[in-house]
Motif scaffolding. Sequence first.
Motif, PDB file in Angstrom:
ATOM      1  N   ILE A  35       0.863  -1.195   0.000  1.00  0.00           N
ATOM      2  CA  ILE A  35       0.000   0.000   0.000  1.00  0.00           C
ATOM      3  C   ILE A  35       0.896   1.241   0.000  1.00  0.00           C
ATOM      4  N   ASN A  36       0.964   1.894  -1.137  1.00  0.00           N
ATOM      5  CA  ASN A  36       1.909   3.000  -1.336  1.00  0.00           C
ATOM      6  C   ASN A  36       1.775   4.145  -0.347  1.00  0.00           C
ATOM      7  N   GLU A  37       0.551   4.399   0.075  1.00  0.00           N
ATOM      8  CA  GLU A  37       0.297   5.528   0.983  1.00  0.00           C
ATOM      9  C   GLU A  37       1.048   5.371   2.314  1.00  0.00           C
ATOM     10  N   MET A  38       1.477   4.158   2.627  1.00  0.00           N
ATOM     11  CA  MET A  38       2.186   3.933   3.894  1.00  0.00           C
ATOM     12  C   MET A  38       3.580   4.557   3.903  1.00  0.00           C
ATOM     13  N   LEU A  39       4.075   4.919   2.719  1.00  0.00           N
ATOM     14  CA  LEU A  39       5.409   5.527   2.650  1.00  0.00           C
ATOM     15  C   LEU A  39       5.465   6.822   3.464  1.00  0.00           C
ATOM     16  N   ASP A  40       4.356   7.556   3.472  1.00  0.00           N
ATOM     17  CA  ASP A  40       4.315   8.812   4.243  1.00  0.00           C
ATOM     18  C   ASP A  40       4.487   8.564   5.742  1.00  0.00           C
ATOM     19  N   LYS A  41       3.976   7.421   6.191  1.00  0.00           N
ATOM     20  CA  LYS A  41       4.108   7.097   7.622  1.00  0.00           C
ATOM     21  C   LYS A  41       5.573   6.858   7.996  1.00  0.00           C
ATOM     22  N   ILE A  42       6.305   6.245   7.081  1.00  0.00           N
ATOM     23  CA  ILE A  42       7.741   6.017   7.348  1.00  0.00           C
ATOM     24  C   ILE A  42       8.434   7.374   7.489  1.00  0.00           C
ATOM     25  N   VAL A  43       8.124   8.289   6.581  1.00  0.00           N
ATOM     26  CA  VAL A  43       8.723   9.628   6.628  1.00  0.00           C
ATOM     27  C   VAL A  43       8.374  10.297   7.965  1.00  0.00           C
ATOM     28  N   GLU A  44       7.106  10.200   8.347  1.00  0.00           N
ATOM     29  CA  GLU A  44       6.649  10.828   9.597  1.00  0.00           C
ATOM     30  C   GLU A  44       7.414  10.261  10.801  1.00  0.00           C
ATOM     31  N   LEU A  45       7.518   8.941  10.851  1.00  0.00           N
ATOM     32  CA  LEU A  45       8.221   8.308  11.978  1.00  0.00           C
ATOM     33  C   LEU A  45       9.708   8.634  11.979  1.00  0.00           C
ATOM     34  N   ASN A  46      10.277   8.725  10.794  1.00  0.00           N
ATOM     35  CA  ASN A  46      11.696   9.044  10.692  1.00  0.00           C
ATOM     36  C   ASN A  46      11.945  10.486  11.146  1.00  0.00           C
ATOM     37  N   ASN A  47      11.038  11.400  10.775  1.00  0.00           N
ATOM     38  CA  ASN A  47      11.189  12.800  11.195  1.00  0.00           C
ATOM     39  C   ASN A  47      11.077  12.940  12.711  1.00  0.00           C
ATOM     40  N   ILE A  48      10.112  12.230  13.301  1.00  0.00           N
ATOM     41  CA  ILE A  48       9.956  12.301  14.760  1.00  0.00           C
ATOM     42  C   ILE A  48      11.222  11.769  15.436  1.00  0.00           C
ATOM     43  N   ARG A  49      11.732  10.680  14.899  1.00  0.00           N
ATOM     44  CA  ARG A  49      12.943  10.062  15.472  1.00  0.00           C
ATOM     45  C   ARG A  49      14.111  11.050  15.453  1.00  0.00           C
ATOM     46  N   ILE A  50      14.266  11.758  14.348  1.00  0.00           N
ATOM     47  CA  ILE A  50      15.372  12.712  14.234  1.00  0.00           C
ATOM     48  C   ILE A  50      15.144  13.898  15.170  1.00  0.00           C
TER      49      ILE A  50
END
Length: 214
Positions: free
Chosen positions: A148-163
């Motif tokens: 499900i392509n839309e899940m890519l945004d969630k990875i970005v979101e989680l990565n930004n929070i982590r940083i």
Amino acid sequence: MKKILPSILSADFANLERDIKELEQVGIDMLHIDVMDGNFVPNISFGFPIIESIRKKTKALFDCHLMIANPENYVERFCQIGCDMVSFHIEATNHADRVIQVIKNLGKKAGIVLNPQTSVESIKYLLPKVDYVLIMTVNPGFGGQKFINEMLDKIVELNNIRINKNYNYLIQVDGGINIETSKLCRERGADLLVCGSFLFAAENKKQTLGELLK
Ligand code: DX5
Ligand code: ZN
């Protein structure tokens, strides 16, 4: 470091030992183990006896993905039978913080899982505590589904929070991983990539594992 975790859901259950040994021979040291209860997800896979049996056959780390209702009733036992990492779905419990404490107190890594429909917002308060976050990139329950392509945004979101917050959790993705989707996920910050049907269908697993991380 980026890692591929084969999902043994796609293995031949009559030849689990053979399939696991084959993976070890091509350098695999972590296995993803999908437990389904026929309640939280519309499928039933396997439970304690199978995990106990394969535990005796390999030194690989066991990453146990619990797709079960009320994981608080079972996590302790999954830790005790030799799972090294245990993840559970936020949608499956009202006691997520407690479940994480139980897993960590037993010296194991704790992961929280998000169904495609569940927002990162809903687990924000858990992010300082978990060792990994699993983003489902298909609807849980079956191997061989389309990413499900839309899940890519969630990875970005989680990565930004982590940083931004300096958190330490790893980002795991599960479902529909192939050479193309692996790259899309890794580019966005995913660290652990679960791969089932694509890897098990490959003639040359060593080469395919290399391609999945290229
Ligand atoms: C799905 C499971 C996955 C599954 C992935 O509910 O959690 O781990 O085995 O399989 P593929 O890689 O075939 O999508
Ligand atoms: Zn899984």
